[in-house]
Design a protein around this motif. Structure first.
Motif, PDB file in Angstrom:
ATOM      1  N   LEU A 125      -2.403  -9.863   4.270  1.00 24.15           N
ATOM      2  CA  LEU A 125      -2.353  -8.538   4.291  1.00 24.15           C
ATOM      3  C   LEU A 125      -1.222  -7.937   3.741  1.00 24.15           C
ATOM      4  O   LEU A 125       0.129  -8.920   4.260  1.00 24.15           O
ATOM      5  N   TYR A 126      -1.119  -7.250   2.826  1.00 21.72           N
ATOM      6  CA  TYR A 126      -0.359  -6.588   2.280  1.00 21.72           C
ATOM      7  C   TYR A 126      -0.160  -5.228   2.411  1.00 21.72           C
ATOM      8  O   TYR A 126      -1.271  -4.657   2.268  1.00 21.72           O
ATOM      9  N   GLN A 127       0.817  -4.823   1.960  1.00 22.54           N
ATOM     10  CA  GLN A 127       1.175  -3.094   1.305  1.00 22.54           C
ATOM     11  C   GLN A 127       0.684  -2.609  -0.296  1.00 22.54           C
ATOM     12  O   GLN A 127       1.683  -2.897  -0.548  1.00 22.54           O
ATOM     13  N   ASN A 128       0.480  -1.795  -0.812  1.00 27.47           N
ATOM     14  CA  ASN A 128      -0.255  -1.752  -1.538  1.00 27.47           C
ATOM     15  C   ASN A 128       1.286  -0.267  -2.684  1.00 27.47           C
ATOM     16  O   ASN A 128       1.570   0.087  -1.317  1.00 27.47           O
ATOM     17  N   GLU A 129       0.349   0.125  -3.170  1.00 23.96           N
ATOM     18  CA  GLU A 129       1.839   0.776  -4.363  1.00 23.96           C
ATOM     19  C   GLU A 129       1.922   1.906  -3.475  1.00 23.96           C
ATOM     20  O   GLU A 129       2.602   3.601  -3.460  1.00 23.96           O
TER      21      GLU A 129
END
Length: 451
Positions: A125-129
């Motif tokens: 899981l990650y957060q994009n720009e």
């Protein structure tokens, strides 16, 4: 490291460069097996690297059972995307939008295939720009999760790493609250806030041993490759029959050799002046075809039996077998899929629990999720419809519709039924001249007022 090659570490101890080096080196050692399994899946088996010092034919045939088993089972388990839903209609719509936007089902299918090949995979899981929550698939050759040493084995860190052409290390180290960069000396630098606020890597696996699907039958696959290749060698070696010319007299040349055109021809000439009967016949080749075929059939059966994957090309699947008969033939693979489903359900619930805690997708709880895995196999729609009809009045409408494999979303189907019934009532009121002005205008709204 404990059973299943799971990494553990004390929760309250700070990760040191030496300890991190040990974890990465251990994972690189495990990756040798991961890479071999993936190599077999691609069809590069050990027999292709063998060298034989012989003038005989040296065929190297790879029927690639590794890929066949993987594609068959993963298609059975994940060929029909599992249904992931929430009970609340509004929340469920938000969830489905996020799943579609992330191409989640495609990524889940890829994670499932990697599990069948290597024994484990990860979803990251990650957060994009734009601060949107995203998910990516990561292979065990480049990432791993570290768990604590308690009985619960809760995750305490997720590591992603790689080496460049000069063998320089780079990577990232994530804890529940922090994120770091890993430098070439295995130090944790550039401390920053982990926007997920949870260990962002979730491990997926099908069994506690983290074995790949075809890993238990690797020796059988090697034996089949070798046996089939030797059979091809024998066919090539004995391809031409030799003509025997025995007891015949031929004119001789000045060197005493018989004058007969044997150059380029497969002949064996043996003169015998005392022979009472000449013979002209073909030399019979040794026949071991029956033994070879029996051996290949035995290996083929063992590969499917030990891997618990059904051989769908077997003669037993031909004809008009009943649904119950097919279910019995698929029972070992069904049991294997059921075990994998339980493990995947646990991992998916952890994944969505962290997604929901972020708050950018939907405000819900992981325990409110429903997962429905559907086995991808031929179905008898007539039998399904008959079963659903018999459930009428016994179970809820939603449960009744869920028994139909072609209904993707039971809640949405109930809404469609209600919309159709509303439209039918509206059309009837129009036909009998008792419709309201709004109904006559076609905007779909209704009032209690009638003409």
């Amino acid at each position: 490291m404990i059973k299943g090659n799971v990494f553990v570490y004390p929760r309250n101890r700070n990760m040191t460069p030496d300890d991190l080096r040990g974890f990465i080196n251990a994972n690189m050692e495990l990756s040798k097996n991961y890479n071999k399994l993936y190599r077999y899946y691609l069809g590069h088996h050990d027999i292709l690297d063998e060298f034989r010092k012989t003038k005989r034919p040296d065929h190297k045939l790879v029927p690639n059972y590794a890929k066949t088993l993987t594609e068959t089972f993963n298609g059975y388990f994940m060929g029909v995307p599992p249904k992931i839903s929430l009970n609340n209609d509004t929340d469920n719509m938000k969830l489905q939008d996020w799943l579609n936007w992330n191409s989640f089902q495609d990524k889940l299918n890829e994670a499932s295939k990697i599990v069948d090949i290597m024994g484990r995979s990860y979803m990251f899981l990650y957060q994009n720009e734009d601060s949107q929550t995203c998910v990516a698939v990561s292979e065990p050759t480049e990432s791993f999760v570290i768990y604590d040493d308690t009985v619960a084995h809760l995750p305490i860190a997720y590591v992603r790493y790689s080496f460049d052409d000069n063998n320089n290390l780079s990577g990232s180290y994530y804890t529940q609250s922090k994120a770091y960069t890993i430098d070439t000396a295995y130090r944790l630098l550039d401390e920053r806030i982990n926007p997920i606020q949870a260990v962002p890597g979730i491990e997926f696996y099908a069994n506690e041993e983290r074995h790949g699907l075809f890993e238990p039958v690797m020796t059988l696959i090697d034996a089949f490759d070798k046996a089939l290749s030797e059979k091809a060698n024998n066919v090539s070696y004995f391809d031409s029959a030799y003509l025997l010319l025995l007891g015949l007299q031929f004119p001789h040349d000045e060197n005493g050799d018989p004058i007969v055109n044997i150059d380029g021809n497969d002949m064996i000439v043996a003169e015998d002046a005392d022979a009472t009967q000449a013979r002209v016949e073909f030399l019979n080749k040794p026949d071991s075809d029956g033994m070879q075929e029996h051996y290949l059939d035995r290996l083929n059966d063992l590969i499917y039996q030990v891997s618990n994957v059904a051989n769908l090309k077997d003669d037993s699947f031909s004809g008009n077998s009943s649904g119950v008969a097919i279910q019995y033939k698929l029972l070992p693979m069904l049991n294997l899929a059921s075990t994998k489903e339980r493990k995947f359900t646990q991992s998916l619930r952890k994944l969505f629990g962290r997604v929901f805690d972020i708050g950018t997708v939907v405000n819900a709880k992981a325990q409110d999720l429903t997962f429905k895995f559907i086995r991808n196999m031929p179905v008898n729609l007539e039998d399904e419809a008959d079963t659903a009809q018999k459930l009428n009045g016994i179970v809820s409408k939603e449960t009744q519709l869920k028994s139909l494999s072609f209904v993707d979303d039971a809640k949405q189907e109930i809404k469609r039924i209600a919309d159709e019934q509303t439209e039918q009532v509206k059309q009837s009121r129009i036909d009998y001249g008792v419709a309201t002005d709004k109904e006559m205008n076609g905007d779909g709204s209704q009032t209690a007022e009638a003409r």
